[in-house]
Design an enzyme around this catalytic site. Structure first.
Site, PDB file in Angstrom:
ATOM      1  N   GLU A   1       0.862  -1.178   0.000  1.00  0.00           N
ATOM      2  CA  GLU A   1       0.000   0.000   0.000  1.00  0.00           C
ATOM      3  C   GLU A   1       0.902   1.232   0.000  1.00  0.00           C
ATOM      4  OE1 GLU A   1      -3.564   2.191   2.560  1.00  0.00           O
ATOM      5  OE2 GLU A   1      -2.678   0.312   3.294  1.00  0.00           O
TER       6      GLU A   1
ATOM      7  N   ARG B   1       5.121 -12.674  10.114  1.00  0.00           N
ATOM      8  CA  ARG B   1       5.788 -11.423   9.773  1.00  0.00           C
ATOM      9  C   ARG B   1       7.109 -11.324  10.521  1.00  0.00           C
ATOM     10  NH1 ARG B   1       5.026  -7.325  13.745  1.00  0.00           N
ATOM     11  NH2 ARG B   1       5.105  -5.650  12.222  1.00  0.00           N
TER      12      ARG B   1
ATOM     13  N   LYS C   1       3.859   0.873   9.975  1.00  0.00           N
ATOM     14  CA  LYS C   1       3.966   2.072   9.148  1.00  0.00           C
ATOM     15  C   LYS C   1       3.282   3.262   9.807  1.00  0.00           C
ATOM     16  CE  LYS C   1       2.656   0.411   5.091  1.00  0.00           C
ATOM     17  NZ  LYS C   1       2.298   0.416   3.647  1.00  0.00           N
TER      18      LYS C   1
END
Length: 578
Positions: free
Chosen positions: A44, A270, A280
């Site tokens: 994104e 992750r 983020k």
């Protein structure tokens, strides 16, 4: 003078056998997907990529290459309120720098906005989606909890024709933001909260970085992502473990839309790294509130920050190979990442001398005004890097810590009456010191040297236990060095990441920021470093690995960022285990 680039230019990436590869291997045996393997990396564009994304990039592109398949790069640009072209450009640069190539397969979710809208209309016509007028707060209240079922929206039974009309009017911009959403009609009593009539479309009246003002309704990730995968013919949709609970919705969307292609979602753990945050949202907060100097601040775990600090793409790929692919969450010690960059730079970075905290040394019996050129190897681990010339003169700088007026036992550096070898030069002996009358601080150390002890030509037969580095005072280049420490104080600085980047937290993570994460020093370096190109990496003897920065200091001095110290705690720990 520059570092060797051969290691860093290698773009090979080999995945050890893992559970995802086992799935793919079995699929290939069964000729599933007609023997195709097609993955994608779907960032994104709402921030810069970080080291956690590097793991995903290596996995997505690596699995495709390892199985003679393809990997797409697709931007998930479905939220214009947070997305910018700057982020798109940075992501493209980072993936190229890592050494991966999407060739002609660069896509955007916005490429499919019309098609996604048509899929939504199909769901409405099939009675599997409806327009809901509940506010976001009311939707959360109606959703229920993990122990209590949700309850139906009062708009759930709207006629198909009314839903179609309202959805079209949503698209035309007739309603304000938050007034209406399109929801899937699934099961408000489902044990999986993601299946309790999730939102598929919402109204956002913000210009999109690619489509401008053409749209004011935008699909949610859980709707756009599986359909984008299907449109592109993706076979294996690899994502992180927090999306495991979303997999039933992923499959539901594909089934309800009756897509021909049915990609398989597979989740992996992750990357969590000690002393680091990789949300983020949190990183953006640090940038926007001025806690760091931009997304490429060398303290940041972003790929642009690591690159500016001096990390190589080869070291990061090596790190991603070593940590492997797991199904359960864990935290990796940042010392392993540091070990990887040391291993790479050990054979590629030139050895040079830099004095970070200078103390002047005067060799009283060395001829006044004389300068001689000494020969030094650039890297003893890599003889092909050749030799360089070093100026040597009567006045030098050494490190403050390399002299003690009252040394402890087993102190083998310079002290009154004690001898030490100057690297690539001579043996010197401390004869006296000069102190500042007011403070009592030592400002000069006076020494004598033995001309028969020249390195490479020593005929004296004398041995000393200590060797220190130095620079010639007259020829040294003044510079600024930036010593970086961990950004976060606590080892486990971040809990398991939530998907919702807007989620609020009780504790302010910024309270854990390390106030000593950056120290700036004015120092002296070899004269050859005056013209070092930005991004050139060196080993400053006894001080660590450093990289020349793209910026100058406020005083116009060249800047060198410390990549990592010389001490390798990971290698030492592994040796103890063995």
């Amino acid at each position: 003078m520059s570092d060797t680039k051969s290691n860093s230019e290698k773009t090979s990436f080999t995945l050890a056998n893992n559970f995802i590869q086992n799935i793919i291997t079995e699929d290939l045996k069964q000729n599933k997907n007609d023997g195709r393997v097609h993955t994608r990396f779907p960032p994104e564009p709402n921030g810069y990529l970080h080291i956690g994304h590097a793991k995903a990039i290596c996995l997505d592109f690596g699995l495709a290459a390892q199985n003679k398949g393809l990997c797409n790069l697709r931007f998930d640009d479905t939220n214009p309120s947070k997305e910018e072209t700057e982020y798109v450009d940075s992501i493209l640069e980072d993936i190229k720098w890592l050494g991966f190539d999407w060739q002609d397969r660069l896509y955007y979710a916005s490429d499919y906005f019309e098609k996604l809208y048509e899929y939504a209309v199909i769901l409405i016509k099939k009675g599997r989606a409806y327009v809901c007028d509940l506010s976001p707060q009311e939707i959360r209240q109606y959703r229920g909890t993990l122990t209590d079922p949700g309850k139906d929206s009062p708009y759930r039974q709207r006629p198909v024709a009314e839903n179609l009309d309202l959805f079209e009017r949503m698209r035309k911009g007739e309603f304000p933001e938050g007034a209406r959403v399109l929801r899937a009609k699934i099961d408000m009593s489902s044990g999986n909260l993601n299946m309790r009539d999730p939102v598929l479309y919402r109204i956002i009246k913000t210009a999109h970085h690619r489509t401008g003002d053409n749209w004011c309704v935008y699909p949610m990730y859980d709707f756009a992502h599986p359909l984008s995968d299907a449109i592109e013919g993706i076979t294996h949709s690899i994502c992180t473990l927090e999306y495991e609970d979303h997999r039933p919705l992923y499959d539901w969307v594909l089934e309800a839309a009756e897509t021909k292609c049915r990609p398989q979602q597979i989740e992996f753990a992750r990357l969590n790294l000690t002393h680091t945050v990789m949300s983020k949202r949190k990183l953006r907060e640090l940038v926007e509130q001025g806690y760091v100097d931009g997304w490429d601040d060398p303290r940041m775990p972003t790929l642009s920050g690591l690159r500016r600090r001096g990390y190589t793409s080869a070291a990061i790929r090596d790190f991603c190979e070593r940590i492997g692919v797991a199904k359960s969450n864990s935290t990796v010690d940042v010392a392993l990442l540091e070990h990887c960059i040391r291993e790479d730079l050990n054979v590629t970075a030139a050895r040079v001398m830099a004095v970070l905290r200078p103390l002047k040394v005067i060799i009283d019996n060395y001829p006044v005004g004389q300068t001689e050129e000494l020969v030094a190897e650039n890297n003893p681990e890599n003889p092909e890097m050749g030799l360089r010339s070093l100026p040597f003169s009567r006045e030098l700088y050494i490190e403050e810590e390399d002299f003690k007026e009252d040394p402890p036992k087993k102190y083998f550096r310079l002290a009154p009456g004690q001898e030490v070898r100057l690297k690539h030069a001579y043996i010197i002996k401390c004869e006296s010191v000069v102190k500042d009358e007011a403070s009592g601080e030592i400002i000069e150390v006076h020494c004598s040297y033995d001309p028969q002890t020249k390195s490479g030509q020593d005929t004296s037969g004398r041995k000393v236990k200590g060797t220190i580095h130095w620079v010639s005072a007259a020829e040294a280049q003044k510079a600024e060095v930036r010593l970086y420490d961990y950004l976060m104080l606590e080892e486990n600085a971040e809990p398991e990441e939530e998907i919702d980047e807007n989620a609020s937290e009780d504790a302010d993570f910024k309270a854990n920021l390390n106030p000593a994460s950056l120290e700036k020093l004015t120092c002296f370096v070899e004269p050859g470093l005056a013209l070092a190109k930005p991004g050139t990496r060196f080993q400053f003897l006894r001080n660590g690995y450093f990289c020349s920065d793209k910026a100058e200091s406020p005083d116009g001095l060249p800047v060198f960022n410390r990549i990592v110290a010389l001490r390798d705690t990971w290698a030492k720990l592994n040796q103890q285990i063995k």
